[in-house]
Scaffold this active site. Structure first.
Site, PDB file in Angstrom:
ATOM      1  N   ASP A 118       0.811  -1.226   0.000  1.00 32.09           N
ATOM      2  CA  ASP A 118       0.000   0.000   0.000  1.00 32.09           C
ATOM      3  C   ASP A 118       0.843   1.275   0.000  1.00 32.09           C
ATOM      4  O   ASP A 118       0.310   2.380   0.087  1.00 32.09           O
ATOM      5  CB  ASP A 118      -0.956   0.006   1.199  1.00 32.09           C
ATOM      6  N   ASP A 156      19.968  35.763 -11.519  1.00 27.40           N
ATOM      7  CA  ASP A 156      19.010  36.587 -10.758  1.00 27.40           C
ATOM      8  C   ASP A 156      19.701  37.172  -9.529  1.00 27.40           C
ATOM      9  O   ASP A 156      20.834  36.783  -9.190  1.00 27.40           O
ATOM     10  CB  ASP A 156      17.765  35.776 -10.351  1.00 27.40           C
ATOM     11  N   LYS A 168      15.612  39.132 -12.416  1.00 22.77           N
ATOM     12  CA  LYS A 168      14.606  38.154 -12.856  1.00 22.77           C
ATOM     13  C   LYS A 168      13.283  38.427 -12.160  1.00 22.77           C
ATOM     14  O   LYS A 168      13.267  38.772 -10.977  1.00 22.77           O
ATOM     15  CB  LYS A 168      15.093  36.743 -12.491  1.00 22.77           C
ATOM     16  N   THR A 180      13.550  23.458 -13.284  1.00 24.67           N
ATOM     17  CA  THR A 180      13.050  23.234 -14.651  1.00 24.67           C
ATOM     18  C   THR A 180      14.098  23.618 -15.690  1.00 24.67           C
ATOM     19  O   THR A 180      13.971  23.270 -16.858  1.00 24.67           O
ATOM     20  CB  THR A 180      11.809  24.100 -14.933  1.00 24.67           C
TER      21      THR A 180
END
Ligand code: R5P
Length: 303
Positions: free
Chosen positions: A40, A176, A199, A230
């Site tokens: 489970d 940034d 940024k 990403t």
């Protein structure tokens, strides 16, 4: 001076390689935690014990907290069990520390994950050692994780050494404002020309970046940041730098999160090499952190 002989370094099987490197560098006894997953999805852990069924007074747990959600449950089970087996001083070595970026409620009702997860870890451990935690609005790790001892290492200088070898005349660029601290450390070490972009983030994969006043024409640019998730931040910065005439753009990050197709996103933007520390195991790993982590651990264990 070596750490107390009886100290054990506890690790999970998927981090055996970095655990053994760290144990060797720090002179610790590496012991694996067994993990069983029930059908489970629940987990059962079995901690290593000595002949008397106990753990030593000092123990260290290695867990890098990328893909963190299940690992936080592992930490809860492992730390509470370690205490019940006799551990009095428990140190967490988390080369990557998760949930540090959500450090403020931008909208009413949002969880301030940094405080919540920081408080949770403080309830389990006496000391925390990490590398480049994403501390933006606070200065010190103990403000996020209130434990008696914290050590924060940085990947910026070892990455700077690698950059100096591979791109001796690099123009170092931070994507940034938050990267300014790592750019400053790396530039101070090797005298690189350097600059930092601005940024604005609009969404997970939607950022706007403005280049600073710099002459990138014909330069070998290296983008340096604490992490890539990403890859969209570094990809956009790379595109802008190539449009501004950069001869090449390579990337160096402490934490190679590289979610999903992030590496392809970087390649599509024209990025050449991608280098990272081994805080998160990844094919881009080029800078080992076992030695600095071992030194930090030895100082924590000496108290
Ligand atoms: C945030 O400021 C961090 O330093 C990174 O710039 C950010 O996490 C990168 O995210 P992504 O790769 O998803 O653009």
């Amino acid at each position: 001076m070596a750490p107390p002989e009886a100290t054990w370094l506890l690790y999970f099987d998927d981090e055996a390689a970095p655990a053994l490197r760290l144990a060797q560098a720090a002179g610790l006894n590496a012991q694996a935690i067994e993990r069983h997953r029930f059908p489970d999805g629940e987990l059962k852990l079995r901690l290593p014990v000595d002949a008397a069924g106990r753990l030593p007074r000092h123990a260290v747990l290695l867990r890098s907290l990328h893909q963190p959600n299940e690992k936080l449950v592992e930490l809860l089970l492992a730390a509470r069990t370690a205490r019940s087996l006799g551990v009095q001083q428990l140190t967490l070595v988390a080369p990557y520390l998760a949930y540090m970026r959500q450090d403020i409620a931008f909208y009413p009702g949002e969880a301030v994950s940094q405080q919540v997860v920081g408080g949770f870890l403080a309830g389990l451990f006496d000391a925390v050692i990490t590398v480049d935690p994403h501390l933006h609005r606070i200065d010190r790790l103990e403000q996020a994780i209130p434990v008696p001892q914290t050590v924060v290492l940085s990947g910026a200088e070892p990455l700077a050494d690698l950059i100096a070898e591979r791109r001796p005349n690099a123009l170092l660029v931070g994507p940034d404002g938050e990267s300014a601290q790592w750019i400053a450390q790396a530039a101070a070490r090797h005298g690189f020309d350097h600059a930092v972009c601005t940024k604005v983030r609009h969404g997970d994969r939607d950022v706007a970046i403005e280049l600073p006043a710099l002459n990138a024409q014909g330069r070998a640019v290296v983008l340096l940041d604490d992490m890539a998730s990403t890859g969209c931040t570094l990809a956009l910065a790379a595109r802008l730098l190539l449009q501004a005439g950069a001869a090449s753009v390579d990337v160096a990050v402490t934490h190679a999160l590289f979610a999903g197709d992030a590496l392809q996103v970087l390649r599509d933007a024209g990025v050449g090499e991608v280098w990272s520390t081994d805080c998160i195991p990844h094919p881009s790993n080029a800078v080992p952190m076992a030695e600095p982590l071992a030194k930090a651990l030895q100082s924590v264990l000496r108290g």
